[in-house]
Design a protein around this motif. Structure first.
Motif, PDB file in Angstrom:
ATOM      1  N   MET A  81      55.059 -30.661  21.529  1.00  0.00           N
ATOM      2  CA  MET A  81      55.807 -31.309  20.457  1.00  0.00           C
ATOM      3  C   MET A  81      55.907 -30.394  19.242  1.00  0.00           C
ATOM      4  O   MET A  81      54.899 -29.848  18.780  1.00  0.00           O
ATOM      5  CB  MET A  81      55.141 -32.621  20.055  1.00  0.00           C
ATOM      6  CG  MET A  81      55.251 -33.719  21.092  1.00  0.00           C
ATOM      7  SD  MET A  81      56.908 -34.434  21.145  1.00  0.00           S
ATOM      8  CE  MET A  81      56.906 -35.227  22.765  1.00  0.00           C
ATOM      9  N   PHE A  84      54.156 -32.421  14.773  1.00  0.00           N
ATOM     10  CA  PHE A  84      53.084 -33.338  15.146  1.00  0.00           C
ATOM     11  C   PHE A  84      52.132 -33.385  13.955  1.00  0.00           C
ATOM     12  O   PHE A  84      51.094 -32.736  13.934  1.00  0.00           O
ATOM     13  CB  PHE A  84      52.409 -32.829  16.416  1.00  0.00           C
ATOM     14  CG  PHE A  84      51.345 -33.738  16.989  1.00  0.00           C
ATOM     15  CD1 PHE A  84      51.151 -35.027  16.535  1.00  0.00           C
ATOM     16  CD2 PHE A  84      50.524 -33.285  18.009  1.00  0.00           C
ATOM     17  CE1 PHE A  84      50.174 -35.847  17.068  1.00  0.00           C
ATOM     18  CE2 PHE A  84      49.543 -34.086  18.564  1.00  0.00           C
ATOM     19  CZ  PHE A  84      49.369 -35.372  18.080  1.00  0.00           C
ATOM     20  N   SER A 100      51.833 -39.676  14.281  1.00  0.00           N
ATOM     21  CA  SER A 100      50.881 -38.611  14.620  1.00  0.00           C
ATOM     22  C   SER A 100      49.499 -39.196  14.905  1.00  0.00           C
ATOM     23  O   SER A 100      48.829 -38.781  15.859  1.00  0.00           O
ATOM     24  CB  SER A 100      50.807 -37.575  13.500  1.00  0.00           C
ATOM     25  OG  SER A 100      50.437 -38.174  12.272  1.00  0.00           O
ATOM     26  N   THR A 123      51.816 -27.092  20.431  1.00  0.00           N
ATOM     27  CA  THR A 123      52.582 -27.434  19.244  1.00  0.00           C
ATOM     28  C   THR A 123      52.937 -26.186  18.455  1.00  0.00           C
ATOM     29  O   THR A 123      52.451 -25.082  18.734  1.00  0.00           O
ATOM     30  CB  THR A 123      51.816 -28.457  18.381  1.00  0.00           C
ATOM     31  OG1 THR A 123      52.695 -29.032  17.412  1.00  0.00           O
ATOM     32  CG2 THR A 123      50.628 -27.816  17.674  1.00  0.00           C
ATOM     33  N   ASN A 127      52.755 -26.911  12.005  1.00  0.00           N
ATOM     34  CA  ASN A 127      51.857 -28.039  11.759  1.00  0.00           C
ATOM     35  C   ASN A 127      50.555 -27.624  11.088  1.00  0.00           C
ATOM     36  O   ASN A 127      49.844 -28.474  10.547  1.00  0.00           O
ATOM     37  CB  ASN A 127      51.563 -28.754  13.080  1.00  0.00           C
ATOM     38  CG  ASN A 127      52.809 -29.355  13.678  1.00  0.00           C
ATOM     39  OD1 ASN A 127      53.323 -30.356  13.199  1.00  0.00           O
ATOM     40  ND2 ASN A 127      53.324 -28.725  14.734  1.00  0.00           N
ATOM     41  N   LYS A 209      60.145 -30.748  22.889  1.00  0.00           N
ATOM     42  CA  LYS A 209      59.595 -32.100  22.755  1.00  0.00           C
ATOM     43  C   LYS A 209      59.497 -32.680  24.166  1.00  0.00           C
ATOM     44  O   LYS A 209      60.422 -33.342  24.648  1.00  0.00           O
ATOM     45  CB  LYS A 209      60.500 -32.953  21.859  1.00  0.00           C
ATOM     46  CG  LYS A 209      60.702 -32.360  20.454  1.00  0.00           C
ATOM     47  CD  LYS A 209      61.992 -32.847  19.852  1.00  0.00           C
ATOM     48  CE  LYS A 209      62.265 -32.256  18.486  1.00  0.00           C
ATOM     49  NZ  LYS A 209      62.483 -30.816  18.478  1.00  0.00           N
ATOM     50  N   ASN A 227      60.245 -36.366  17.419  1.00  0.00           N
ATOM     51  CA  ASN A 227      58.964 -35.749  17.074  1.00  0.00           C
ATOM     52  C   ASN A 227      57.929 -36.821  16.715  1.00  0.00           C
ATOM     53  O   ASN A 227      58.271 -37.800  16.037  1.00  0.00           O
ATOM     54  CB  ASN A 227      59.119 -34.841  15.849  1.00  0.00           C
ATOM     55  CG  ASN A 227      59.919 -33.600  16.121  1.00  0.00           C
ATOM     56  OD1 ASN A 227      59.506 -32.746  16.889  1.00  0.00           O
ATOM     57  ND2 ASN A 227      61.089 -33.493  15.503  1.00  0.00           N
ATOM     58  N   HIS A 229      56.078 -37.322  14.302  1.00  0.00           N
ATOM     59  CA  HIS A 229      55.943 -36.895  12.911  1.00  0.00           C
ATOM     60  C   HIS A 229      56.224 -38.121  12.054  1.00  0.00           C
ATOM     61  O   HIS A 229      57.292 -38.733  12.171  1.00  0.00           O
ATOM     62  CB  HIS A 229      56.949 -35.767  12.648  1.00  0.00           C
ATOM     63  CG  HIS A 229      57.089 -35.376  11.220  1.00  0.00           C
ATOM     64  ND1 HIS A 229      58.324 -35.276  10.602  1.00  0.00           N
ATOM     65  CD2 HIS A 229      56.165 -35.053  10.289  1.00  0.00           C
ATOM     66  CE1 HIS A 229      58.155 -34.902   9.349  1.00  0.00           C
ATOM     67  NE2 HIS A 229      56.859 -34.769   9.140  1.00  0.00           N
TER      68      HIS A 229
END
Length: 476
Positions: A81, A84, A100, A123, A127, A209, A227, A229
């Motif tokens: 992803m 994240f 998340s 990831t 991030n 993703k 996502n 997110h």
């Protein structure tokens, strides 16, 4: 000596920039896997619409499905992803879904229930702000026995060679650390070092993703535009869930990326290509530049009377734009639904690239509509081709890749899937219905608005878009 030193540095900068832009791709990237029998295929969408009063309504399905898949895994979970995290930028304080944390909880819970389960999370280094932060949820995953892979983006070609040439000669080798940051995190809370900003300017990304899990003796997978997110939890997105051999192809596509960090993904390898053409509905996993080739092939295969629907967050790739205009001239019934490129996590954007591109397409006679958004994004990446002949096959391509140079020209890591089959295939019917709901706005369910609502692109914006697309000096 100074002129010679400056000349040598300039030559080294340009040479490194050229090498980083055109160096060979790592093995395993840009693949079009074989067409497989479409097994267990379901189209999923996260949708938002508005009442006449302005009240927002939403239906979210994608990460509910992802967490359900994780919750039944026995042996293996591989999750890749892009975003994240819980960063919200200037949109901090809004009531977002804590995706998340929920996805982290699902992984940790399943590991505690099945200690023998091997779980790998891949990831993007964004991030961690490229090593400038140490997110608590990634630490929690590691403590639960989940292998966390931060993608090594130096293996990729440079999407911004003007900067990357200098970065690879110097700042890259300084490394980074989450202690001692003194600059504001541009995406959320905390302080980060200057080195995080220098890394960010490369504009590379693992933008995939994907999810693969075992399902007893079989395998299930998910490819999406969404996502995990928090600040993206209101976005509109699409996904395809599927099973069987195509799920193993998706697992195989993740092996090179994990391998860059010395992580060997368990599980069976991809199956051999079928010896004979597959009958009925077929599914194909595509990565990086293979996505561009499939999109162009679908557009170029469209003939007079065929229907071609596009719903995409960013549309800027010149080859695709020219192919769409040519399809319109051939008599293809074309519709393009775009995000107005107005909102980015609380920051107002300038409408680039979609608004100047929309004006260009509109001038060529292409029908354009805009998603109605109020802070969220119309984040789908979907192309749907339906032939004029009712007995012909329908084709759909969806996944992580926007229709841009960075996403389609082997610069980012990307994954999409291509589904081809009879018009009665349920997933294709559901995808067509999704597009119709977004395109045909109604008074009780407001989803889109006409081209004139955001027809404000200037010549300067068009020139900026063309420069940004050509040079890589952009975030799209």
């Amino acid at each position: 000596m100074w002129p010679w030193i400056v000349t040598a540095l300039l030559v080294a900068w340009l040479a490194m920039g050229a090498w980083q832009r055109y160096k060979p791709l790592p093995e395993g990237l840009g693949q079009a896997f074989p067409e497989r029998t479409a097994e267990g295929v379901r189209f999923l969408a996260d949708e938002t619409w508005y009442a006449p009063s302005g009240e927002r309504h939403a239906r979210r399905r994608i990460f509910d499905e992802a967490m359900a898949l994780i919750g039944q895994a026995e042996r293996l979970v591989v999750l890749d992803m892009f975003l994240f995290n819980d960063f919200a930028g200037a949109a901090d304080g809004q009531d977002f879904r804590p995706l998340s944390a929920q996805l982290t909880d699902a992984l940790v819970k399943r590991r505690s229930q099945r200690p023998a389960l091997e779980a790998v999370v891949i990831t993007d280094p964004l991030n961690t702000l490229y090593g400038g932060l140490a997110p608590a949820h990634l630490k929690r995953l590691r403590e639960a026995g989940v292998t966390v892979v931060i993608t090594d983006l130096t293996r990729l070609r440079a999407s911004n060679p003007l900067w990357s040439g200098a970065w690879h000669l110097g700042p890259r080798w300084l490394g980074n650390h989450h202690d001692g940051g003194w600059l504001p995190n541009p995406l959320g809370p905390g302080k980060v070092p200057l080195r995080s900003y220098l890394s960010l300017l490369n504009f590379n990304a693992n933008h995939r993703k994907t999810l693969v899990v075992d399902r007893g003796d079989g395998w299930s997978a998910l490819v999406t535009s969404a996502n995990p997110h928090d600040a993206s939890s209101r976005h509109g997105n699409v996904a395809l869930r599927f099973e069987g051999a195509a799920a193993l192809d998706l697992l195989a596509s993740e092996r090179p990326v994990a391998g860059w960090s010395g992580v060997r993904l368990p599980g069976p390898g991809a199956l051999d290509a079928p010896q004979a053409p597959v009958a009925g509905a077929r599914l194909q996993v595509l990565t990086e530049g293979a996505i561009r080739r499939a999109l162009l092939a679908a557009i170029e295969a469209s003939d007079s009377g065929d229907r071609l629907d596009v719903a995409v967050f960013y549309l800027s790739h010149r080859e695709l734009i020219e192919a769409l205009v040519a399809a319109r001239r051939r008599g293809v019934v074309l519709r393009v639904l775009l995000d107005p490129n107005r909102d980015a996590f609380g920051i107002e954007k300038g409408g680039i690239p979609n608004r100047p591109v929309a004006r260009e397409l509109h001038a060529a006679g292409v029908p354009i509509r805009w998603c109605v958004t109020q802070g969220e994004q119309c984040h789908s990446k979907l192309l749907l081709r339906r032939p004029a002949d009712a007995g012909g096959e329908v084709e759909m391509i969806l996944g992580s890749a926007n229709f841009t140079r960075r996403n389609l020209d082997d610069l980012n890591l990307e994954t999409s899937v291509r589904l081809v089959g009879p018009a009665g295939t349920e997933a294709l019917i559901d995808a067509a219905a999704f597009f119709e709901r977004r395109w045909h706005s109604t008074p009780p369910r407001i989803t889109s608005e006409p081209f004139a609502a955001h027809d404000d692109a200037s010549t300067g914006q068009w020139l900026r878009y063309r420069l940004m697309e050509a040079t890589g000096l952009s975030t799209f």
